[in-house]
Design an enzyme around this catalytic site. Structure first.
Site, PDB file in Angstrom:
ATOM      1  N   ARG A 101       0.821  16.183  -3.153  1.00 42.36           N
ATOM      2  CA  ARG A 101       2.252  16.100  -2.870  1.00 42.36           C
ATOM      3  C   ARG A 101       3.042  15.627  -4.089  1.00 42.36           C
ATOM      4  O   ARG A 101       2.612  14.738  -4.813  1.00 42.36           O
ATOM      5  CB  ARG A 101       2.465  15.135  -1.714  1.00 42.36           C
ATOM      6  N   ARG A 128      -3.689   4.057   4.542  1.00 39.88           N
ATOM      7  CA  ARG A 128      -2.538   4.427   5.378  1.00 39.88           C
ATOM      8  C   ARG A 128      -2.997   5.110   6.656  1.00 39.88           C
ATOM      9  O   ARG A 128      -2.415   4.913   7.716  1.00 39.88           O
ATOM     10  CB  ARG A 128      -1.589   5.337   4.591  1.00 39.88           C
ATOM     11  N   ARG A 140       6.784   2.766  14.189  1.00 37.04           N
ATOM     12  CA  ARG A 140       5.390   2.829  13.759  1.00 37.04           C
ATOM     13  C   ARG A 140       4.543   1.786  14.475  1.00 37.04           C
ATOM     14  O   ARG A 140       3.345   1.721  14.229  1.00 37.04           O
ATOM     15  CB  ARG A 140       5.305   2.572  12.262  1.00 37.04           C
ATOM     16  N   LYS A 159       6.180  15.287   8.461  1.00 37.58           N
ATOM     17  CA  LYS A 159       7.400  14.794   9.132  1.00 37.58           C
ATOM     18  C   LYS A 159       8.633  14.968   8.238  1.00 37.58           C
ATOM     19  O   LYS A 159       9.648  15.460   8.691  1.00 37.58           O
ATOM     20  CB  LYS A 159       7.258  13.296   9.498  1.00 37.58           C
ATOM     21  N   ARG A 178       3.957   9.924  -5.399  1.00 32.57           N
ATOM     22  CA  ARG A 178       4.210   8.612  -4.819  1.00 32.57           C
ATOM     23  C   ARG A 178       3.050   7.665  -5.110  1.00 32.57           C
ATOM     24  O   ARG A 178       1.895   8.074  -5.104  1.00 32.57           O
ATOM     25  CB  ARG A 178       4.392   8.742  -3.301  1.00 32.57           C
TER      26      ARG A 178
HETATM   27  P1  AMP Z   1       6.559   6.790   4.631  1.00 30.06           P
HETATM   28  O1  AMP Z   1       7.374   7.471   3.576  1.00 30.06           O
HETATM   29  O2  AMP Z   1       7.140   6.989   6.023  1.00 30.06           O
HETATM   30  O3  AMP Z   1       5.095   7.112   4.552  1.00 30.06           O
HETATM   31  O4  AMP Z   1       6.691   5.215   4.360  1.00 30.06           O
HETATM   32  C1  AMP Z   1       6.275   4.639   3.142  1.00 30.06           C
HETATM   33  C2  AMP Z   1       6.002   3.155   3.322  1.00 30.06           C
HETATM   34  O5  AMP Z   1       7.221   2.492   3.747  1.00 30.06           O
HETATM   35  C3  AMP Z   1       4.990   2.815   4.404  1.00 30.06           C
HETATM   36  O6  AMP Z   1       3.663   2.903   3.965  1.00 30.06           O
HETATM   37  C4  AMP Z   1       5.406   1.389   4.755  1.00 30.06           C
HETATM   38  O7  AMP Z   1       4.986   0.461   3.770  1.00 30.06           O
HETATM   39  C5  AMP Z   1       6.930   1.474   4.691  1.00 30.06           C
HETATM   40  N1  AMP Z   1       7.495   1.883   6.017  1.00 30.06           N
HETATM   41  C6  AMP Z   1       8.203   3.009   6.294  1.00 30.06           C
HETATM   42  N2  AMP Z   1       8.545   3.062   7.595  1.00 30.06           N
HETATM   43  C7  AMP Z   1       8.041   1.935   8.158  1.00 30.06           C
HETATM   44  C8  AMP Z   1       8.032   1.404   9.479  1.00 30.06           C
HETATM   45  N3  AMP Z   1       8.625   2.041  10.479  1.00 30.06           N
HETATM   46  N4  AMP Z   1       7.393   0.224   9.675  1.00 30.06           N
HETATM   47  C9  AMP Z   1       6.812  -0.459   8.678  1.00 30.06           C
HETATM   48  N5  AMP Z   1       6.754  -0.002   7.422  1.00 30.06           N
HETATM   49  C10 AMP Z   1       7.366   1.181   7.148  1.00 30.06           C
END
Ligand code: AMP
Length: 219
Positions: free
Chosen positions: A122, A166, A88, A13, A155
């Site tokens: 990554r 996740r 999400r 994404k 990360r």
């Molecule tokens: P990502 O980079 O999108 O994988 O997001 C990293 C982390 O940020 C996730 O594992 C969540 O802990 C938090 N996070 C990001 N977007 C959301 C969302 N829409 N709802 C809840 N937690 C989020």
């Protein structure tokens, strides 16, 4: 156009959104980036949400919805945006409807093996956020960003045990959105089942879908 990119962690994404933002001229809004920025700046909110992010579980809806609503108020979102990592959960999708009308949801369909391989390899730039991959998108210099010279890092939530968590969270809390947006007639699937497909090929598919969607709706 207001676009949502849906898909499991590691579906690409962020990679696709960062290229689409240039082609479409609308901002790429990643709630994950917003969360990491709050953590990096060590704000009160950042301290509160660090643990969720590190463990690979979702930040509570009310917090993330507020963060996103703030971001969407900025004038650069007037002509549209690409959402990456939001919504999400169903309640986030319902909250989003109150804030903005979504025109299209691109659902990236990626098998688990590819996700796990991709996330385990990554690297992210600590300065500009560019995304690299040791197998498919290697930086020219070891651990240095091609684009800005910043240091690359892994990360915290890309560790194998957190990746698994996740993915489970995705299946349980986010996957129901596929049906939610299908029923609204907004969802288009893009299948990426080969790790070595160049990002540009997927971008071409997505741009094709956006064009058709624009023609249908007379944008
Ligand atoms: P990502 O980079 O999108 O994988 O997001 C990293 C982390 O940020 C996730 O594992 C969540 O802990 C938090 N996070 C990001 N977007 C959301 C969302 N829409 N709802 C809840 N937690 C989020």
């Amino acid at each position: 156009m207001r676009i949502v990119l849906l898909g499991p962690p590691g579906a690409g994404k962020g990679t696709y959104a960062s290229r689409l933002t240039v082609k479409l001229g609308v901002p790429h809004i990643s709630t994950g980036d917003i969360v990491r920025e709050e953590i990096r700046k060590e704000t009160d909110l950042g301290k509160k949400i660090k643990d969720y992010s590190d463990r690979g579980v979702l930040v509570p809806d009310e917090i993330i919805i507020k963060l996103l609503a703030e971001r969407l108020k900025k004038p650069d979102c007037n002509e549209g945006f690409i959402l990456d990592g939001f919504p999400r959960t169903i309640s986030q999708a319902e909250a989003l409807e109150e804030i903005a009308k979504i025109d299209l949801v691109i659902n990236l369909v990626v098998p688990d093996e590819i996700i796990i391989t991709r996330l385990s390899n990554r690297l992210i730039c600590s300065k500009c956020g560019a995304i690299y991959n040791l197998l498919t998108l290697k930086p020219k210099r070891d651990m240095i960003c091609d684009r800005c010279g910043g240091n690359l890092y892994r990360r915290e939530d890309d560790k194998p045990e957190v990746i698994k968590k996740r993915l489970n969270v995705y299946r349980r809390r986010t996957e129901p959105l596929i049906e939610y947006y299908s029923k609204k007639g907004l969802l288009r699937n893009v299948v990426c089942n080969d790790l070595m497909i160049p990002p540009e090929d997927i971008i071409k598919k997505i741009i094709g879908i956006i064009k058709r969607c624009k023609e249908l709706r007379n944008y």
